[in-house]
Design an enzyme around this catalytic site. Structure first.
Site, PDB file in Angstrom:
ATOM      1  N   PHE A 213      44.778  26.581 -12.042  1.00  0.00           N
ATOM      2  CA  PHE A 213      43.947  27.019 -10.915  1.00  0.00           C
ATOM      3  C   PHE A 213      42.470  26.743 -11.197  1.00  0.00           C
ATOM      4  O   PHE A 213      41.608  27.594 -11.043  1.00  0.00           O
ATOM      5  CB  PHE A 213      44.205  28.507 -10.623  1.00  0.00           C
ATOM      6  CG  PHE A 213      44.027  28.876  -9.177  1.00  0.00           C
ATOM      7  CD1 PHE A 213      44.745  28.226  -8.183  1.00  0.00           C
ATOM      8  CD2 PHE A 213      43.133  29.868  -8.800  1.00  0.00           C
ATOM      9  CE1 PHE A 213      44.583  28.561  -6.840  1.00  0.00           C
ATOM     10  CE2 PHE A 213      42.959  30.218  -7.477  1.00  0.00           C
ATOM     11  CZ  PHE A 213      43.693  29.561  -6.491  1.00  0.00           C
TER      12      PHE A 213
ATOM     13  N   GLU B 282      35.108  13.580 -16.905  1.00  0.00           N
ATOM     14  CA  GLU B 282      36.126  14.315 -17.659  1.00  0.00           C
ATOM     15  C   GLU B 282      35.427  15.291 -18.608  1.00  0.00           C
ATOM     16  O   GLU B 282      34.252  15.112 -18.935  1.00  0.00           O
ATOM     17  CB  GLU B 282      36.982  13.332 -18.473  1.00  0.00           C
ATOM     18  CG  GLU B 282      37.747  12.320 -17.643  1.00  0.00           C
ATOM     19  CD  GLU B 282      38.775  12.944 -16.717  1.00  0.00           C
ATOM     20  OE1 GLU B 282      39.690  13.622 -17.199  1.00  0.00           O
ATOM     21  OE2 GLU B 282      38.658  12.765 -15.488  1.00  0.00           O
TER      22      GLU B 282
ATOM     23  N   LYS C 124      44.954   5.445 -15.075  1.00  0.00           N
ATOM     24  CA  LYS C 124      45.271   5.257 -13.650  1.00  0.00           C
ATOM     25  C   LYS C 124      45.961   3.905 -13.430  1.00  0.00           C
ATOM     26  O   LYS C 124      46.899   3.796 -12.627  1.00  0.00           O
ATOM     27  CB  LYS C 124      43.997   5.387 -12.820  1.00  0.00           C
ATOM     28  CG  LYS C 124      43.448   6.820 -12.843  1.00  0.00           C
ATOM     29  CD  LYS C 124      42.036   6.891 -12.334  1.00  0.00           C
ATOM     30  CE  LYS C 124      41.494   8.309 -12.373  1.00  0.00           C
ATOM     31  NZ  LYS C 124      40.038   8.380 -12.219  1.00  0.00           N
TER      32      LYS C 124
ATOM     33  N   ASP D 252      40.114   6.679 -18.925  1.00  0.00           N
ATOM     34  CA  ASP D 252      40.571   7.315 -17.673  1.00  0.00           C
ATOM     35  C   ASP D 252      41.055   6.249 -16.683  1.00  0.00           C
ATOM     36  O   ASP D 252      42.131   6.394 -16.090  1.00  0.00           O
ATOM     37  CB  ASP D 252      39.402   8.128 -17.067  1.00  0.00           C
ATOM     38  CG  ASP D 252      39.761   8.717 -15.725  1.00  0.00           C
ATOM     39  OD1 ASP D 252      40.596   9.642 -15.696  1.00  0.00           O
ATOM     40  OD2 ASP D 252      39.231   8.244 -14.698  1.00  0.00           O
TER      41      ASP D 252
ATOM     42  N   VAL E  20      45.629   9.026  -8.965  1.00  0.00           N
ATOM     43  CA  VAL E  20      44.858   7.765  -8.978  1.00  0.00           C
ATOM     44  C   VAL E  20      43.940   7.715  -7.773  1.00  0.00           C
ATOM     45  O   VAL E  20      44.401   7.730  -6.628  1.00  0.00           O
ATOM     46  CB  VAL E  20      45.806   6.535  -8.926  1.00  0.00           C
ATOM     47  CG1 VAL E  20      44.996   5.241  -8.981  1.00  0.00           C
ATOM     48  CG2 VAL E  20      46.808   6.579 -10.064  1.00  0.00           C
TER      49      VAL E  20
ATOM     50  N   GLU F 252      50.095  11.071  -5.697  1.00  0.00           N
ATOM     51  CA  GLU F 252      48.982  10.305  -5.113  1.00  0.00           C
ATOM     52  C   GLU F 252      47.632  10.722  -5.705  1.00  0.00           C
ATOM     53  O   GLU F 252      46.753   9.887  -5.934  1.00  0.00           O
ATOM     54  CB  GLU F 252      48.967  10.514  -3.590  1.00  0.00           C
ATOM     55  CG  GLU F 252      47.858   9.786  -2.854  1.00  0.00           C
ATOM     56  CD  GLU F 252      47.982   8.274  -2.973  1.00  0.00           C
ATOM     57  OE1 GLU F 252      48.930   7.729  -2.433  1.00  0.00           O
ATOM     58  OE2 GLU F 252      47.106   7.646  -3.610  1.00  0.00           O
TER      59      GLU F 252
HETATM   60  N1  HSE Z   1      36.570  11.529 -14.293  1.00  0.00           N
HETATM   61  C1  HSE Z   1      37.267  10.933 -13.204  1.00  0.00           C
HETATM   62  C2  HSE Z   1      36.341   9.980 -12.482  1.00  0.00           C
HETATM   63  C3  HSE Z   1      37.764  12.024 -12.284  1.00  0.00           C
HETATM   64  O1  HSE Z   1      35.139   9.954 -12.791  1.00  0.00           O
HETATM   65  O2  HSE Z   1      36.793   9.206 -11.650  1.00  0.00           O
HETATM   66  C4  HSE Z   1      38.876  11.639 -11.365  1.00  0.00           C
HETATM   67  O3  HSE Z   1      40.024  11.232 -12.043  1.00  0.00           O
END
Ligand code: HSE
Length: 330
Positions: A11, A206, A221, A217, A148, A145
């Site tokens: 949450f 992040e 994705k 990151d 990504v 969904e």
């Molecule tokens: N840290 C990621 C970004 C957040 O900047 O796109 C979304 O996944």
């Protein structure tokens, strides 16, 4: 009216966004025949459960004022295994090293025949094949969904809307933090470190921003796209990754003089998955600025289809989650 009993596990910003959107869209959902009844909410400190439906407004207020969702000493995993419900909305924080609590949560949900809608990248970046097979064996539906591109509907676009097309490649910007840093470095001719601090203030980076700026990151994705759309079986360690930390304001200016911008572009096709800085012509569909994400899908029938949108944010990510929920039960 179809009643779907749901839990929200995790949450933070995204879980709260889902609760807000469920409140805001209650009438809309009822008009399309759906009553999404949240029977449990859990965070890392405890839970609130009610078989007749948790009061979402009260739980949102309690979380924001007292830092807890409720006083019941239950973990998310216990909620998933012990509460009667159909849908687990899994929004715990991403851990791409181990999968975090999200991985056992999703596995338990499937083992109990529950459907899962998630924004949590870690488990999918590590164990997509295992998760999708267990979901199938148990007759559960698995939708992701939100993992990504946040609100940008790249997965459902390729899998559903472009059904019938062969997907040849997908390339684009899948990390808003890097896009923001590169855009602002060019605008201000300021060093990377300063713009990294700015992007952290926006709340989209992040927890450890190394994952953003080193390309990890975006790599996660790409892996989710590779496994779910190209039917590969890869993890983020299979991606050729280059970060943006060596890009200087001078290199951005030199590129601009020649009519280019430097963007962190991810690409997946056949056996190639890579992410790193690339020159993109000014005015090209992939040359979007700020925190935006963008993805261009090459197909055999439709040619190129390009979408752009907000890749992060509480309500934006909840948009993808609600859309997944509606697509399962409508
Ligand atoms: N840290 C990621 C970004 C957040 O900047 O796109 C979304 O996944």
């Amino acid at each position: 009216m179809r009643t779907i009993r749901a839990s929200i596990i995790g949450f933070g910003a995204v879980g709260q966004g889902v609760a807000e959107v469920l409140l805001q869209k209650d009438e809309y959902l009822r008009n399309i025949g759906l009553d999404i009844k949240v029977v449990a909410i859990a965070d890392s400190k405890g839970a609130a459960t009610d078989p007749n439906g948790v009061d979402l407004s009260k739980v949102l207020t309690r979380k924001r004022t007292e830092g807890i969702v409720g006083s019941e000493k239950l973990t998310g995993l216990e909620v998933i295994t012990d509460t009667d419900h159909e849908l687990v909305i899994e929004t715990t924080p991403t851990d791409i090293e181990t999968g975090g609590v999200g991985l056992p949560n999703m596995l338990a949900a499937f083992e109990h025949g529950r459907d899962v809608v998630t924004s949590n990248k870690g488990p999918l970046a590590l164990k997509y094949r295992q998760l999708s097979e267990i979901a199938k064996e148990n007759g559960s539906i698995f939708k992701f969904e939100a993992t990504v591109g946040g609100a940008m509907p790249i997965i459902n676009l390729t899998r559903d809307v472009l059904a019938g097309n062969d997907i040849i490649s997908i390339e684009g910007i899948l990390n808003g933090t890097c896009n923001y840093i590169l855009t602002r470095m060019m605008e201000e001719q300021a060093p990377y470190e300063q713009m990294l601090a700015e992007s952290q203030e926006l709340g989209i980076a992040e927890t450890d921003p190394t994952y953003d700026v080193e390309g990890i990151d975006a790599a996660c994705k790409l892996v989710i796209l590779a496994n779910s759309i190209f039917n590969m079986d890869v993890t983020y360690k299979d991606v050729d990754v280059k970060g943006i930390t060596k890009i200087t304001p001078e290199s951005l200016m030199l590129a601009q003089d020649d009519g280019y911008v430097i963007k962190q572009i991810g690409e997946v096709k056949n056996d190639l998955i890579r992410v790193g800085p690339r020159l993109v012509p000014v005015g090209h569909p992939l040359a979007v600025g700020g925190t935006l994400n963008v993805a261009s899908v090459q197909t055999d029938l439709a040619g190129a289809v390009t979408i752009t949108g907000h890749g992060a944010g509480s309500i934006e990510t909840a948009s993808a989650i609600i859309s997944d929920i509606i697509s399962i039960y409508r």
